[in-house]
Design a protein around this motif. Structure first.
Motif, PDB file in Angstrom:
ATOM      1  N   GLY A   1      -5.392  -8.391   2.721  1.00 46.62           N
ATOM      2  CA  GLY A   1      -5.517  -7.044   3.275  1.00 46.62           C
ATOM      3  C   GLY A   1      -4.201  -6.307   3.418  1.00 46.62           C
ATOM      4  O   GLY A   1      -4.182  -5.160   3.872  1.00 46.62           O
ATOM      5  N   ALA A   2      -3.103  -6.929   3.035  1.00 42.87           N
ATOM      6  CA  ALA A   2      -1.801  -6.259   3.147  1.00 42.87           C
ATOM      7  C   ALA A   2      -1.562  -5.359   1.922  1.00 42.87           C
ATOM      8  O   ALA A   2      -1.942  -5.706   0.806  1.00 42.87           O
ATOM      9  CB  ALA A   2      -0.680  -7.282   3.244  1.00 42.87           C
TER      10      ALA A   2
ATOM     11  N   GLY B   1      -4.297 -10.938  -3.011  1.00 40.05           N
ATOM     12  CA  GLY B   1      -4.474  -9.607  -3.575  1.00 40.05           C
ATOM     13  C   GLY B   1      -3.742  -8.449  -2.935  1.00 40.05           C
ATOM     14  O   GLY B   1      -4.265  -7.325  -2.952  1.00 40.05           O
ATOM     15  N   PRO B   2      -2.526  -8.637  -2.395  1.00 38.49           N
ATOM     16  CA  PRO B   2      -1.807  -7.475  -1.874  1.00 38.49           C
ATOM     17  C   PRO B   2      -1.400  -6.539  -3.020  1.00 38.49           C
ATOM     18  O   PRO B   2      -1.309  -6.966  -4.170  1.00 38.49           O
ATOM     19  CB  PRO B   2      -0.565  -8.093  -1.212  1.00 38.49           C
ATOM     20  CG  PRO B   2      -0.323  -9.357  -1.967  1.00 38.49           C
ATOM     21  CD  PRO B   2      -1.695  -9.867  -2.365  1.00 38.49           C
ATOM     22  N   GLY B   3      -1.141  -5.274  -2.672  1.00 40.86           N
ATOM     23  CA  GLY B   3      -0.782  -4.315  -3.715  1.00 40.86           C
ATOM     24  C   GLY B   3       0.591  -4.566  -4.301  1.00 40.86           C
ATOM     25  O   GLY B   3       0.831  -4.333  -5.485  1.00 40.86           O
TER      26      GLY B   3
ATOM     27  N   PRO C   1       8.435   5.607   8.410  1.00 33.17           N
ATOM     28  CA  PRO C   1       7.384   6.596   8.698  1.00 33.17           C
ATOM     29  C   PRO C   1       6.045   6.318   8.017  1.00 33.17           C
ATOM     30  O   PRO C   1       5.018   6.846   8.450  1.00 33.17           O
ATOM     31  CB  PRO C   1       7.988   7.912   8.179  1.00 33.17           C
ATOM     32  CG  PRO C   1       9.034   7.508   7.195  1.00 33.17           C
ATOM     33  CD  PRO C   1       9.570   6.194   7.678  1.00 33.17           C
ATOM     34  N   GLU C   2       6.040   5.514   6.940  1.00 36.77           N
ATOM     35  CA  GLU C   2       4.782   5.273   6.221  1.00 36.77           C
ATOM     36  C   GLU C   2       4.164   3.920   6.560  1.00 36.77           C
ATOM     37  O   GLU C   2       3.165   3.531   5.983  1.00 36.77           O
ATOM     38  CB  GLU C   2       5.035   5.332   4.697  1.00 36.77           C
ATOM     39  CG  GLU C   2       5.705   6.598   4.217  1.00 36.77           C
ATOM     40  CD  GLU C   2       4.805   7.828   4.309  1.00 36.77           C
ATOM     41  OE1 GLU C   2       3.581   7.647   4.486  1.00 36.77           O
ATOM     42  OE2 GLU C   2       5.335   8.951   4.224  1.00 36.77           O
TER      43      GLU C   2
ATOM     44  N   LEU D   1       0.791   2.177   5.720  1.00 38.81           N
ATOM     45  CA  LEU D   1       0.818   0.876   5.058  1.00 38.81           C
ATOM     46  C   LEU D   1       0.651  -0.268   6.045  1.00 38.81           C
ATOM     47  O   LEU D   1       1.171  -0.229   7.167  1.00 38.81           O
ATOM     48  CB  LEU D   1       2.148   0.694   4.328  1.00 38.81           C
ATOM     49  CG  LEU D   1       2.471   1.711   3.227  1.00 38.81           C
ATOM     50  CD1 LEU D   1       3.916   1.539   2.772  1.00 38.81           C
ATOM     51  CD2 LEU D   1       1.514   1.520   2.051  1.00 38.81           C
ATOM     52  N   ARG D   2      -0.055  -1.305   5.586  1.00 43.99           N
ATOM     53  CA  ARG D   2      -0.100  -2.573   6.320  1.00 43.99           C
ATOM     54  C   ARG D   2       0.833  -3.527   5.576  1.00 43.99           C
ATOM     55  O   ARG D   2       0.645  -3.788   4.378  1.00 43.99           O
ATOM     56  CB  ARG D   2      -1.523  -3.118   6.358  1.00 43.99           C
ATOM     57  CG  ARG D   2      -1.648  -4.396   7.140  1.00 43.99           C
ATOM     58  CD  ARG D   2      -3.097  -4.838   7.259  1.00 43.99           C
ATOM     59  NE  ARG D   2      -3.195  -6.002   8.126  1.00 43.99           N
ATOM     60  CZ  ARG D   2      -3.074  -7.252   7.698  1.00 43.99           C
ATOM     61  NH1 ARG D   2      -2.880  -7.508   6.423  1.00 43.99           N
ATOM     62  NH2 ARG D   2      -3.159  -8.263   8.561  1.00 43.99           N
TER      63      ARG D   2
END
Ligand SMILES: NC(=O)c1ccc[n+]([C@@H]2O[C@H](COP(=O)([O-])OP(=O)(O)OC[C@H]3O[C@@H](n4cnc5c(N)ncnc54)[C@H](OP(=O)(O)O)[C@@H]3O)[C@@H](O)[C@H]2O)c1
Length: 345
Positions: free
Chosen positions: A69-70, A93-95, A26-27, A3-4
């Motif tokens: 982009g995050a 537009g982050p998730g 960890p992710e 993940l960013r």
């Protein structure tokens, strides 16, 4: 998954705690930390405990720039600031967006305005889900905008939730004491060391702001739109943590309700709630994402008492927000959060 992640407002206490957890998650592959006042400064200069972990520096990006982009954006800003930047964050537009301020915690706007004044961005409120992670669990999966609960409110609601189905007719009193880190990084007359160390005092008497979110959930859970609960907030002479004791009279007549049983059932498979055999101690929760809870009642079944110990910056802020991120993204709920505390501290 790599993940960013962006943390907006990373120079504050909650921002620092988020960085500590995310740098070890960890992710998570990349963490962008923004600050208006500390742009270009190493993270470790502002948050010394992070110095051995990273050479990264604060970015002076706008919230919109950092969000582009995050995968996940955490807003760790002072109250009211999230409302100002939320539109540009969503436009990038982050998730997933997780707000740690109070801006989007209360969907009942009348209740919100009673405690905070008129909402500055009411159009954004319905977009957010209130993310009390230890109660909602996997119901948070797939949500794209989360409002992390307040620190007092987290402790209070974890004490109230199992009681909601017991048909209480009395108003619960929630006596809580918070440490000084609950007031943020900038010293104020009632929060700097000489005023706070070796002192104890009540504040926000008969109207602490966290009552808004506490009341909203309590009414929803109990099915009683007029239900009330009172938070008795105090400032304590320690840095971290919240210790809260709930007291309520139980309904008389018939079979007495089973308070410990209700807590065991409500939190049977919740990994970050630990039911203790005796009243918990604050320092046993400090530094962890665990809520330590002891629920008991008098032998005649007429009176209940529930004690909750949490770390205001972990369970009450950054830790719960990371737990909510894990749940929303379908990651293991405990990822990056299983660390124990330090004792003595
Ligand atoms: N402290 C707690 O125990 C706790 C618990 C749960 C929730 N909360 C909530 O979490 C939020 C943060 O709390 P806190 O205690 O960390 O407050 P804090 O220590 O005052 O930090 C807030 C930070 O936001 C930064 N900031 C403000 N606007 C910004 C912007 N546009 N871009 C980048 N940075 C910005 C400020 O740094 P710069 O001036 O450098 O930008 C400041 O360091 C608050 O809404 C609070 O109510 C706090």
């Amino acid at each position: 998954m790599t993940l960013r992640v962006a943390v907006i407002g990373a120079a504050g206490y909650v921002g620092g705690e988020l960085l500590r957890l995310l740098l070890a998650h960890p992710e998570v592959g990349e963490v962008v930390a923004t600050s208006r006042s500390q742009a270009g400064v190493p993270l470790g200069d502002v948050h010394p405990a992070l110095a051995p972990l990273t050479d990264a520096r604060f970015a002076g990006l706008t919230p919109g720039e950092a969000s582009a982009g995050a995968d996940v954006v955490f807003l760790a800003l002072e109250h009211g600031e999230s409302s100002k930047v939320a539109d540009e964050v969503f436009t990038a537009g982050p998730g997933l967006v997780i707000d740690l301020a109070a801006d989007f915690r209360v969907s009942d706007l009348a209740l919100y305005s009673r405690f905070y004044g008129q909402h500055p961005s009411p159009h954004l409120v319905p977009r957010f889900t209130y993310a009390l992670a230890d109660v909602l669990g996997h119901e948070l999966k797939g949500k794209t905008a989360l409002a992390a609960p307040g620190c007092f409110a987290t402790a209070a609601q974890l004490a109230l939730y199992p009681l909601a189905r017991l048909g209480l007719t009395d108003t619960p009193a929630l006596f809580g004491i918070t440490g000084s880190s609950g007031s943020g990084v900038h010293p104020k007359p009632t929060t700097h060391h000489p005023a706070r160390a070796h002192n104890l005092f009540a504040y926000s008497v008969l109207g602490h702001r966290h009552e808004a979110e506490i009341l909203q959930r309590w009414r929803e859970w109990s099915g009683d739109a007029g239900a009330h609960a009172r938070l008795l907030a105090h400032s304590g002479p320690f840095v971290r943590g919240i210790y809260l004791t709930l007291h309520v009279m139980l309904p008389g007549g018939g079979t007495p309700v089973d308070v410990p049983g209700a807590f065991a059932k409500a939190y049977a498979d919740r990994p970050f709630v630990r039911l203790t055999k005796a009243a918990p101690e604050l320092t046993h929760a400090v530094g962890t994402n665990y809520a330590l809870i002891h629920a008991t009642q008098t032998p005649d079944g007429r009176e209940a008492q529930v004690m909750v110990a949490v770390d205001n910056l972990v369970k009450g802020a950054g830790g719960q927000a990371v737990q909510a991120m894990n749940l929303s993204l379908g990651l293991p709920e405990e990822a990056g959060l299983k660390g124990g505390g330090i004792f003595p501290c």
